[in-house]
Write a protein that holds these residues in place. Structure first.
Motif, PDB file in Angstrom:
ATOM      1  N   ARG A  66       0.834  -1.222   0.000  1.00  0.00           N
ATOM      2  CA  ARG A  66       0.000   0.000   0.000  1.00  0.00           C
ATOM      3  C   ARG A  66       0.856   1.255   0.000  1.00  0.00           C
ATOM      4  N   GLU A 191      -2.406   8.148  -2.800  1.00  0.00           N
ATOM      5  CA  GLU A 191      -3.001   7.025  -2.074  1.00  0.00           C
ATOM      6  C   GLU A 191      -1.949   6.311  -1.220  1.00  0.00           C
ATOM      7  N   ALA A 195      -2.058   5.833   2.829  1.00  0.00           N
ATOM      8  CA  ALA A 195      -1.916   4.530   3.499  1.00  0.00           C
ATOM      9  C   ALA A 195      -0.790   4.594   4.528  1.00  0.00           C
ATOM     10  N   THR A 218      -9.427  10.309   0.206  1.00  0.00           N
ATOM     11  CA  THR A 218      -8.332   9.325   0.107  1.00  0.00           C
ATOM     12  C   THR A 218      -8.067   8.598   1.440  1.00  0.00           C
ATOM     13  N   GLU A 222      -8.683   4.607   1.850  1.00  0.00           N
ATOM     14  CA  GLU A 222      -7.551   3.707   2.137  1.00  0.00           C
ATOM     15  C   GLU A 222      -7.778   2.971   3.456  1.00  0.00           C
ATOM     16  N   PRO A 232      -4.718  -3.563  -2.786  1.00  0.00           N
ATOM     17  CA  PRO A 232      -4.865  -2.387  -3.632  1.00  0.00           C
ATOM     18  C   PRO A 232      -4.642  -2.665  -5.124  1.00  0.00           C
TER      19      PRO A 232
END
Ligand SMILES: C[S@@+](CC[C@H](N)C(=O)[O-])C[C@H]1O[C@@H](n2cnc3c(N)ncnc32)[C@H](O)[C@@H]1O
Length: 395
Positions: A66, A191, A195, A218, A222, A232
């Motif tokens: 991620r 993203e 994360a 976002t 996430e 993902p």
């Protein structure tokens, strides 16, 4: 066993390392610079973690990581202080396992303290070596790292003190491009950074999570994907899928396995995202829909002063505006001060993690910080402040 390098934004290395270890992969080292990526559209992407494994592990890393933005395969390393050495040794590498003669390639070359310092000439020789291995030179393509769609196969050539290292990108489009964020707002977080912030916040994946400046959603999206163990990379294309060596059956079985592990029992944690901008909330809702997590998040159009967090304790993880986005620094100072007041009034005993870029903004919140983690967001040096809101004895 091949060597790989998971590229990530500086500051995210500990989280990429943790993710690799959770996948059972053998981590070799982490570094804060991978020079051949600098100045090529990946300006921020200069940290990373080296690891070892099989090609299946490379697929798993792309599917699950991620916080990483690319995964590179280390093809070979050798001494080269003349063009003939470079050509001869580059020709010994197994390019045909990874490249198709007809598919475009883009080389990113960096040279430091080496007799071969002319990157265009290095590119030409490496392309000739590849061509003699494949029977023809694949079409070269310029690539600035930010184009939409499937990029050409990227090849990284790094010459340091006459030692040449050749790596191939296995990811294609940046791993931050999960595919859900088509609707966007001003200054969305990558993203991968969202994360990383969630991991750095220490969120336990179970308690309520609130983002009162959620923009395009976002952080909440996430968070929902993490809580539901949604890989993902499940629905996207990767560069390794175009390699002649690609094993589609293994890939399909990895995806099937990952899909089985998704979800879990129960309704999952309560995740709330709010923003005072109605357009941002519309964007966040449609992004969450595309990501398949719409039912896991409650979005509302509210100023931070009106948020109503659920019974906690939980986590506030957020990216308030900073820098040039508000008219004056007085407005920003007031906003951070209000943010601090709201948290003390509404989130007593909660954990908080938020990004900021100036110490005066952090001070304006009046919140006690336990830890600060330096990061980069869109080229700006920022810090993630992590702390706990004191428990109000009357609540
Ligand atoms: C840096 S952006 C957040 C970006 C978000 N993390 C993303 O990935 O899209 C900051 C957000 O704060 C919102 N905002 C500014 N002032 C606000 C306020 N007083 N109350 C709530 N939201 C506010 C802006 O509309 C903007 O969407």
């Amino acid at each position: 066993m091949p060597n790989f390098f998971a590229v990530c934004a500086p500051g995210l290395e500990p989280f990429t390392t943790r993710e690799l270890k959770d996948l059972g992969l053998q981590v070799a080292s982490s570094t804060s610079s991978h020079d051949s990526l600098k100045g090529q559209g990946d300006v921020e992407e200069i940290g990373g973690v080296a690891f070892r494994g099989s090609l299946t592990d490379l697929y798993r890393a792309n599917l699950h990581l991620r916080t990483a933005s690319r995964v590179l395969l280390h093809l070979g390393s050798f001494f080269a202080d003349t063009f003939s050495d470079l050509k001869r040794r580059a020709k010994r590498l197994g390019w045909e396992s990874y490249l198709n003669p007809e598919s475009p390639v883009a080389l990113r070359v960096t040279c430091h303290k080496s007799r071969l310092f002319h990157s265009a000439a290095v590119t030409e020789r490496v392309m000739e070596s590849i061509g003699s291995r494949l029977g023809q030179v694949p079409p070269p393509k310029k690539f600035d790292g930010e184009e939409e769609g499937n990029p050409p196969q990227l090849i990284f050539v790094r010459l340091v003190e006459n030692r040449c290292t050749l790596s191939l990108d296995s990811s294609g489009a940046l791993l931050s491009r999960r595919g859900y964020r088509l609707a966007t707002t001003k200054a969305p977080l990558r993203e991968t950074l969202a994360a990383g912030i969630l991991m750095a916040s220490g969120w336990d994946l179970k308690s309520p999570l609130v983002d009162p400046f959620c923009g395009a959603g976002t952080i909440p999206i996430e968070a929902a994907m993490m809580a539901r163990k949604m890989p993902p990379g499940l629905h996207r294309h990767f560069a390794f899928m175009d390699w002649p060596d690609f094993r589609p059956k293994e890939w399909e079985s990895l995806k099937a396995q990952a899909q089985k592990g998704q979800g879990g029992s129960g309704p999952g944690p309560l995740i709330m995202g709010s923003d005072r901008d109605a357009g941002a909330i519309l964007a966040a809702r449609s992004n969450a829909e595309r990501a398949g997590v719409a039912e896991s998040i409650e979005f509302s159009c509210l100023p931070v002063s009106a948020i109503e967090p659920p019974a906690g304790p939980g986590w506030v993880v957020t990216n308030p505006p900073y820098g040039v986005r508000l008219k004056s620094s007085r407005d920003l100072y007031n906003l951070y001060s209000r943010f601090g007041e709201v948290l003390r009034a509404e989130c007593s005993g909660w954990h908080v993690a938020f990004l900021y870029n100036r110490v005066e903004l952090l001070q304006a919140t009046g919140l006690q910080v336990e830890k600060e983690i330096p990061l980069r967001n869109g080229g700006i040096r920022v810090k993630l402040a992590r702390g706990k809101i004191p428990q109000d004895p009357e609540k």
